[in-house]
Every structure is written in C-alpha cells, then in structure tokens.
Design an enzyme around this catalytic site. Structure first.
Site, PDB file in Angstrom:
ATOM      1  N   GLY A 243       0.908  -0.936   0.080  1.00 17.44           N
ATOM      2  CA  GLY A 243       0.527   0.105  -0.184  1.00 17.44           C
ATOM      3  C   GLY A 243       0.769   1.150  -0.264  1.00 17.44           C
ATOM      4  O   GLY A 243       2.705   1.375  -0.551  1.00 17.44           O
ATOM      5  N   ARG A 244       0.375   2.438   0.586  1.00 17.49           N
ATOM      6  CA  ARG A 244       0.527   3.469   0.599  1.00 17.49           C
ATOM      7  C   ARG A 244       2.211   3.502   1.607  1.00 17.49           C
ATOM      8  O   ARG A 244       2.728   3.761   1.108  1.00 17.49           O
ATOM      9  CB  ARG A 244      -0.360   5.645   1.252  1.00 17.49           C
ATOM     10  CG  ARG A 244      -1.091   5.338   0.275  1.00 17.49           C
ATOM     11  CD  ARG A 244      -1.745   5.984   0.794  1.00 17.49           C
ATOM     12  NE  ARG A 244      -2.706   5.670   1.862  1.00 17.49           N
ATOM     13  CZ  ARG A 244      -3.213   5.208   2.181  1.00 17.49           C
ATOM     14  NH1 ARG A 244      -4.135   5.930   0.604  1.00 17.49           N
ATOM     15  NH2 ARG A 244      -4.349   4.147   2.325  1.00 17.49           N
TER      16      ARG A 244
ATOM     17  N   ARG B 271       1.154  -4.083  12.328  1.00 14.81           N
ATOM     18  CA  ARG B 271       0.258  -4.793  13.518  1.00 14.81           C
ATOM     19  C   ARG B 271       0.447  -5.770  14.328  1.00 14.81           C
ATOM     20  O   ARG B 271       0.814  -6.961  13.303  1.00 14.81           O
ATOM     21  CB  ARG B 271      -1.267  -4.592  13.272  1.00 14.81           C
ATOM     22  CG  ARG B 271      -2.464  -3.503  13.302  1.00 14.81           C
ATOM     23  CD  ARG B 271      -2.295  -2.594  14.202  1.00 14.81           C
ATOM     24  NE  ARG B 271      -3.209  -1.562  13.830  1.00 14.81           N
ATOM     25  CZ  ARG B 271      -2.658  -0.124  13.899  1.00 14.81           C
ATOM     26  NH1 ARG B 271      -1.163  -0.174  13.504  1.00 14.81           N
ATOM     27  NH2 ARG B 271      -3.918   0.989  13.478  1.00 14.81           N
TER      28      ARG B 271
ATOM     29  N   GLU C  79      -0.092  -4.687  23.924  1.00 14.19           N
ATOM     30  CA  GLU C  79       0.665  -3.175  23.878  1.00 14.19           C
ATOM     31  C   GLU C  79      -0.424  -2.138  25.490  1.00 14.19           C
ATOM     32  O   GLU C  79      -1.291  -2.769  25.477  1.00 14.19           O
ATOM     33  CB  GLU C  79       0.205  -2.282  22.772  1.00 14.19           C
ATOM     34  CG  GLU C  79       0.589  -3.106  21.337  1.00 14.19           C
ATOM     35  CD  GLU C  79       1.269  -2.282  20.275  1.00 14.19           C
ATOM     36  OE1 GLU C  79       0.398  -1.448  20.355  1.00 14.19           O
ATOM     37  OE2 GLU C  79       1.196  -2.481  19.218  1.00 14.19           O
TER      38      GLU C  79
ATOM     39  N   HIS D 145       5.615   1.600  19.676  1.00 11.02           N
ATOM     40  CA  HIS D 145       4.477   2.049  18.728  1.00 11.02           C
ATOM     41  C   HIS D 145       4.981   3.102  18.198  1.00 11.02           C
ATOM     42  O   HIS D 145       3.416   4.194  19.186  1.00 11.02           O
ATOM     43  CB  HIS D 145       2.430   1.531  19.023  1.00 11.02           C
ATOM     44  CG  HIS D 145       1.624   1.165  18.084  1.00 11.02           C
ATOM     45  ND1 HIS D 145       0.752   0.129  18.327  1.00 11.02           N
ATOM     46  CD2 HIS D 145       1.694   1.747  16.901  1.00 11.02           C
ATOM     47  CE1 HIS D 145       0.103   0.680  16.944  1.00 11.02           C
ATOM     48  NE2 HIS D 145       0.195   1.625  16.318  1.00 11.02           N
TER      49      HIS D 145
ATOM     50  N   GLY E 147       5.470   4.267  14.891  1.00 12.07           N
ATOM     51  CA  GLY E 147       5.347   4.577  13.663  1.00 12.07           C
ATOM     52  C   GLY E 147       5.452   5.741  13.372  1.00 12.07           C
ATOM     53  O   GLY E 147       6.308   6.713  12.235  1.00 12.07           O
TER      54      GLY E 147
END
Ligand code: GLV
Ligand code: GLV
Length: 336
Positions: free
Chosen positions: A159-160, A242, A271, A290, A292
């Site tokens: 994807g992107r 994920r 998490e 986490h 990103g």
C-alpha cells in the site's frame, strides 16, 4: 446547539483549535486510555468521537451510542473498530491516511538499519564500558552485521507505506519483491522496481521481510510458525503494522532458535509490551513502543485531518477520509 464531541486523548493543539468553536468538546486528559466504563458512558452521551487504536469500538459500545453519528479515528489503522456494525448503525468512520506514510516508512527503515547493523547493541557496548574493557579501538570482527546493497527486501502489503519503504530500500541498493492480496498494475511494478511473489516464495527468498498490511481476519497470524520456518536463518523481520499479524510465540522461538537472524518491532500483540516479556531478553531484536507515526509533522497533520473530517461531516458533506463508504446508503452525513 453544538454537537457533543468526546476526544479520548489529548491530540495536538492544531486539531482542537479548529474544532473548539464548532463542537462542545470533552477531552479525556490522562496519559492512559479511558477505562471501559468511561468510554461506554461517553459514547452514550455524545454525537461524535475522536478515537485512538487503543479504544475498542465494538457492538456493545455502538449499541449504547444512540446519538453517535461519526467516529474520527486518529490513526490510519482501524482494526479496533467494528466497521461492519458501525456501517449497519449508520455511524461514519474516518481515519488519517497519507499524512503518516513517510513517518512510518522512515521508522521501518530505522528499525531495518538498527537491527541489521546492531545499533542498539553497539550503543550499549559503548555505554556499558565493554568497548573500553575490550582494550581496542577497532577490531575486524567487532559487531558485524548485514549489508543492504544487493539484498532482497520482501514487502508484505504494498500500500502507501509499503511503497515508500520500497523506494527508500531501493536507494540502499536493495531489490524489491512483494506480496499483496492484489497485484499492482505492471507500470506500477515497473516504477517501483518490485516483483510480485506468492507469500511462501517471498519468505524463502527475502533477506529482510517487512510488514505493511492491515490487520484483518485474513492477516491475523499470517506470519506463523510454519511461515517463519520458511525464512532464511540470515533474514530479518520488520513489523511496523500491527502486532497480531505475527504469532508472537512463534517469533520468540524463531529468534531464540535461530530460524531467523533478528527482528525490528514497533507493534505487538499486547501493548504496552510488558518489560518482562521474552522479547526484551533477546539481543537480536530492536523494540520500539508503537511510534511509527510519531513525528511532529505527522501527528499535527493527523490532528488536522481529524478536524477536517469532523467539520465536513458537520456541514453535511461526506468526509474525505471515510472508511465505511457504504454508510452513505444508511444515513446522510450531518448531525440533523
Ligand atoms: C498507527 O498504528 C496507525 O494506525 O495510525
Ligand atoms: C498508509 O497511509 C497506508 O494505508 O499504507
């Protein structure tokens, strides 16, 4: 009367500033997530919510949320939300795509470089005095890692974000292969220099495997024990998508028993990852909490997107980042 909006955590000011004249805002101002009973109560009282990936938006919540018309998720992923049920209930769901693509692709590269060049180990080698105790400033065999030039990067989910990682990796001399549910058109493959492989082939040929897929029922534990065993013992796994796409227990085994060389992980099945987790004891893993999209640029732009989606909806227009497109057949946009 202004519509009531519950925001489940402090987001950057630019978002709040744009919303405060138009909505009656209530903000959960703790660092941690609102407890379930608070979330349920707020959902039952408001017309709109801004949610995070840590807020579980399930049938129970949606059933209680009698006036809720829109959920503006402050994230690109939305696996925390029961999208099908929200659609059925006529609740619009929006996300924040595009603005965090570069930040997330950068983090994938950061983890890739950190684990292949053993940056975290190297840093503690210096700080702990191991370098000093080694009595040599340089050694031909000290902290050897893997070079990227000429190696194969396997992108799962083109994807992107996957594409941006592919572009970055190409500039390091890596060759790109990818697996996705849908194959890209030939001209896009050509411009990315990416070759489609089936998942098994990708796993057995890649030197680094990087995950950029959504978490769905199809991708949950996509990377399981059997698939980890297909990877080369010299290969690395990067996950900034994920945690639940990877079977964590199998991954721990793979890292301990040397089925793969290492991993760079920003996301986890649980998490926050407990500090006592087995992953934290392994040297061949680089861990991040986490982060990103955690750049000032991305987080501000995400806040602006959340505000824009809510304001468009308020004005009776279909919000630009609508996730559940079918909801327009159930209800018109707007709070009336
Ligand atoms: C973060 O994980 C996001 O989905 O934006
Ligand atoms: C991010 O914007 C993605 O969906 O790849």
């Amino acid at each position: 009367m202004k519509p009531k909006l519950f925001i489940t955590r402090e987001i950057p000011k630019v978002g709040i500033e744009r919303l405060k004249d138009k909505f009656e805002i209530e903000l959960w101002n703790e660092y941690w997530a609102p407890p379930r009973d608070v979330l349920l109560k707020k959902a039952s009282e408001v017309d709109a919510m801004v949610t995070l990936l840590t807020d579980k938006i399930d049938r129970e919540l949606l059933d209680r949320a009698k006036n809720l018309r829109i959920i503006a998720q402050y994230a690109v992923g939305f696996d925390n939300i029961d999208i099908r049920y929200a659609t059925e209930k006529g609740v619009y769901v929006t996300n924040t795509p595009e603005v965090l693509t570069h930040a997330t692709a950068d983090l994938a590269m950061a983890l890739l470089l950190a684990v292949t060049r053993r940056i975290v180990e190297a840093d503690s080698f210096v700080r702990n005095g191991e370098w000093e105790r080694s009595r040599t400033g340089w050694h031909p065999l000290m902290l050897l890692g893997m070079e990227l030039n000429g190696k194969i990067l396997g992108v799962i989910g083109m994807g992107r974000i996957g594409r941006e990682v592919a572009k970055r990796a190409r500039s390091f001399g890596m060759k790109i292969v990818y697996y996705d549910l849908r194959r890209l058109p030939q001209e896009e493959e050509d411009s990315l220099g990416a070759k489609f492989l089936d998942l098994e082939e990708l796993l057995s040929t890649s030197d680094v495997v990087t995950i950029h897929a959504n978490l769905t029922e199809e991708t949950r534990h996509l990377i399981n024990e059997q698939r980890l065993r297909l990877m080369k013992p010299t290969a690395y796994l990067i996950n900034v998508a994920r945690g639940a796409i990877v079977d964590t227990n199998a991954l721990v085994k793979a890292l301990k028993e040397g089925w793969i060389a290492g991993a760079g992980l920003d996301v986890f099945e649980e998490e926050p990852l407990p500090a006592s987790h087995e992953l934290t004891k392994l040297k061949n893993v680089v861990l991040a909490p986490h982060i990103g999209s955690a750049t000032i640029e991305a987080r501000n732009a995400m806040a602006e997107k959340v505000a824009l989606n809510l304001i468009e909806f308020l004005n009776g227009r279909v919000p630009p980042d609508l996730v559940n497109k079918d909801v327009v057949k159930v209800r018109q946009p707007g709070f009336k």
